[in-house]
Write a protein that holds these residues in place. Structure first.
Motif, PDB file in Angstrom:
ATOM      1  N   PRO A  84       0.772  -1.240   0.000  1.00 55.22           N
ATOM      2  CA  PRO A  84       0.000   0.000   0.000  1.00 55.22           C
ATOM      3  C   PRO A  84       0.804   1.291   0.000  1.00 55.22           C
ATOM      4  O   PRO A  84       0.293   2.322  -0.430  1.00 55.22           O
ATOM      5  N   SER A  85       2.043   1.274   0.446  1.00 51.79           N
ATOM      6  CA  SER A  85       2.793   2.544   0.457  1.00 51.79           C
ATOM      7  C   SER A  85       3.659   2.723  -0.789  1.00 51.79           C
ATOM      8  O   SER A  85       4.457   3.655  -0.858  1.00 51.79           O
ATOM      9  N   VAL A  86       3.472   1.875  -1.806  1.00 47.20           N
ATOM     10  CA  VAL A  86       4.152   2.065  -3.085  1.00 47.20           C
ATOM     11  C   VAL A  86       3.588   3.321  -3.735  1.00 47.20           C
ATOM     12  O   VAL A  86       2.374   3.519  -3.773  1.00 47.20           O
ATOM     13  N   LYS A  87       4.467   4.185  -4.232  1.00 43.24           N
ATOM     14  CA  LYS A  87       4.041   5.408  -4.918  1.00 43.24           C
ATOM     15  C   LYS A  87       4.215   5.211  -6.420  1.00 43.24           C
ATOM     16  O   LYS A  87       5.321   4.972  -6.890  1.00 43.24           O
ATOM     17  N   VAL A  88       3.102   5.326  -7.146  1.00 44.08           N
ATOM     18  CA  VAL A  88       3.121   5.188  -8.604  1.00 44.08           C
ATOM     19  C   VAL A  88       2.698   6.522  -9.189  1.00 44.08           C
ATOM     20  O   VAL A  88       1.590   6.991  -8.946  1.00 44.08           O
ATOM     21  N   TRP A  89       3.571   7.133  -9.979  1.00 49.13           N
ATOM     22  CA  TRP A  89       3.318   8.471 -10.508  1.00 49.13           C
ATOM     23  C   TRP A  89       2.282   8.452 -11.626  1.00 49.13           C
ATOM     24  O   TRP A  89       1.404   9.300 -11.667  1.00 49.13           O
ATOM     25  N   ALA A  90       2.391   7.513 -12.560  1.00 52.63           N
ATOM     26  CA  ALA A  90       1.458   7.421 -13.684  1.00 52.63           C
ATOM     27  C   ALA A  90       1.244   5.947 -14.012  1.00 52.63           C
ATOM     28  O   ALA A  90       2.026   5.356 -14.755  1.00 52.63           O
ATOM     29  N   PRO A  91       0.206   5.323 -13.467  1.00 54.89           N
ATOM     30  CA  PRO A  91      -0.001   3.885 -13.664  1.00 54.89           C
ATOM     31  C   PRO A  91      -0.022   3.448 -15.131  1.00 54.89           C
ATOM     32  O   PRO A  91       0.377   2.338 -15.440  1.00 54.89           O
ATOM     33  N   TRP A  92      -0.485   4.299 -16.024  1.00 52.99           N
ATOM     34  CA  TRP A  92      -0.571   3.948 -17.440  1.00 52.99           C
ATOM     35  C   TRP A  92       0.811   3.726 -18.069  1.00 52.99           C
ATOM     36  O   TRP A  92       0.912   3.192 -19.160  1.00 52.99           O
ATOM     37  N   ASN A  93       1.867   4.097 -17.368  1.00 61.01           N
ATOM     38  CA  ASN A  93       3.236   3.859 -17.840  1.00 61.01           C
ATOM     39  C   ASN A  93       3.900   2.675 -17.140  1.00 61.01           C
ATOM     40  O   ASN A  93       5.108   2.484 -17.258  1.00 61.01           O
ATOM     41  N   LEU A  94       3.131   1.870 -16.421  1.00 61.22           N
ATOM     42  CA  LEU A  94       3.678   0.775 -15.634  1.00 61.22           C
ATOM     43  C   LEU A  94       3.283  -0.572 -16.232  1.00 61.22           C
ATOM     44  O   LEU A  94       2.122  -0.807 -16.542  1.00 61.22           O
ATOM     45  N   SER A  95       4.285  -1.448 -16.373  1.00 64.61           N
ATOM     46  CA  SER A  95       4.049  -2.793 -16.871  1.00 64.61           C
ATOM     47  C   SER A  95       4.825  -3.773 -15.995  1.00 64.61           C
ATOM     48  O   SER A  95       6.055  -3.687 -15.903  1.00 64.61           O
ATOM     49  N   LEU A  96       4.104  -4.682 -15.341  1.00 59.24           N
ATOM     50  CA  LEU A  96       4.711  -5.678 -14.470  1.00 59.24           C
ATOM     51  C   LEU A  96       4.410  -7.066 -15.008  1.00 59.24           C
ATOM     52  O   LEU A  96       3.268  -7.363 -15.357  1.00 59.24           O
ATOM     53  N   GLY A  97       5.429  -7.926 -15.050  1.00 59.08           N
ATOM     54  CA  GLY A  97       5.227  -9.310 -15.435  1.00 59.08           C
ATOM     55  C   GLY A  97       4.502 -10.066 -14.342  1.00 59.08           C
ATOM     56  O   GLY A  97       3.977  -9.478 -13.396  1.00 59.08           O
ATOM     57  N   LYS A  98       4.524 -11.387 -14.420  1.00 62.82           N
ATOM     58  CA  LYS A  98       3.839 -12.197 -13.410  1.00 62.82           C
ATOM     59  C   LYS A  98       4.733 -12.391 -12.193  1.00 62.82           C
ATOM     60  O   LYS A  98       5.957 -12.423 -12.286  1.00 62.82           O
ATOM     61  N   HIS A  99       4.090 -12.492 -11.036  1.00 58.72           N
ATOM     62  CA  HIS A  99       4.750 -12.765  -9.753  1.00 58.72           C
ATOM     63  C   HIS A  99       5.836 -11.746  -9.411  1.00 58.72           C
ATOM     64  O   HIS A  99       6.901 -12.111  -8.917  1.00 58.72           O
ATOM     65  N   VAL A 100       5.543 -10.491  -9.645  1.00 60.97           N
ATOM     66  CA  VAL A 100       6.457  -9.398  -9.291  1.00 60.97           C
ATOM     67  C   VAL A 100       6.111  -8.908  -7.891  1.00 60.97           C
ATOM     68  O   VAL A 100       4.930  -8.794  -7.552  1.00 60.97           O
ATOM     69  N   GLY A 101       7.128  -8.607  -7.106  1.00 62.57           N
ATOM     70  CA  GLY A 101       6.915  -8.035  -5.784  1.00 62.57           C
ATOM     71  C   GLY A 101       7.430  -6.612  -5.735  1.00 62.57           C
ATOM     72  O   GLY A 101       8.574  -6.350  -6.098  1.00 62.57           O
ATOM     73  N   ILE A 102       6.554  -5.689  -5.317  1.00 63.02           N
ATOM     74  CA  ILE A 102       6.927  -4.277  -5.158  1.00 63.02           C
ATOM     75  C   ILE A 102       6.681  -3.945  -3.685  1.00 63.02           C
ATOM     76  O   ILE A 102       5.541  -3.872  -3.231  1.00 63.02           O
ATOM     77  N   ALA A 103       7.756  -3.721  -2.929  1.00 66.83           N
ATOM     78  CA  ALA A 103       7.684  -3.594  -1.469  1.00 66.83           C
ATOM     79  C   ALA A 103       7.278  -2.194  -1.008  1.00 66.83           C
ATOM     80  O   ALA A 103       7.233  -1.243  -1.790  1.00 66.83           O
TER      81      ALA A 103
END
Length: 185
Positions: A63-82
């Motif tokens: 929940p405390s991950v900061k994403v500036w522009a989600p439309w520019n984000l691409s994550l593969g499968k089983h990615v962890g963002i702490a």
């Protein structure tokens, strides 16, 4: 998206549409994303996808991950963002399958041309390869490629693309310090 030749001291650096979309995302982030319980990964993925993020199955985004522009984000499968990660995605950020971005890491796609009269804002994409690990509080500069299987050590500063897959890099400036065993897929 980025306005060229503008005066950043008196006017915006981004188009009106971009600023409106970021404002809407900011409201959703504050009211629905940031306050969600830690275990609600699917909920946060749903919110990011609603704003154009491409996210594979099994991703854990805290929940405390900061994403500036989600439309520019691409994550593969089983990615962890702490917790505490900043994804300053003025340009595309792509993270490969089974990659981990640890606490407080900062992936920054934006910078300025310090030789231009108007200190022109520029953005370049970041690519994090499959099975890569960006450790706690590491900083990844605009335009950097982190190859498959690479470990970027805690608090490392990566200002240029790394060249050797399945290696361990550390320090400021970042340099190769070891190799890593190749994981089976």
């Amino acid at each position: 998206m980025i306005l060229q030749g503008n005066d950043p001291y008196r006017g915006p650096s981004f188009s009106f549409g971009n600023r409106v979309l970021r404002a809407l995302w900011g409201i959703v982030y504050l009211l629905l994303f940031k306050i969600s319980p830690r275990t609600f990964h699917a909920w946060r993925v749903l919110l990011l996808r609603a704003f154009g993020a491409k996210i594979g199955r099994g991703c854990h985004i805290y929940p405390s991950v900061k994403v500036w522009a989600p439309w520019n984000l691409s994550l593969g499968k089983h990615v962890g963002i702490a917790d505490g990660v900043t994804l300053y995605c003025m340009d595309k950020i792509r993270v490969g399958d089974f990659a981990v971005i640890s606490q407080g890491a900062h992936l920054c796609c934006g910078t300025h041309d310090y030789n231009s009269e108007n200190f022109q804002l520029i953005a370049k994409p970041i690519l994090i390869g499959i099975h890569a690990w960006v450790c706690a509080e590491a900083f990844i500069h605009p335009g950097v490629v982190v190859p498959e299987g690479v470990v970027v050590g805690a608090r490392a500063v990566v200002s240029k693309s790394l060249s050797v897959p399945w290696a361990v890099y550390a320090g400021n400036p970042c340099r190769q310090v070891a190799t890593r065993k190749h994981l089976e897929k």
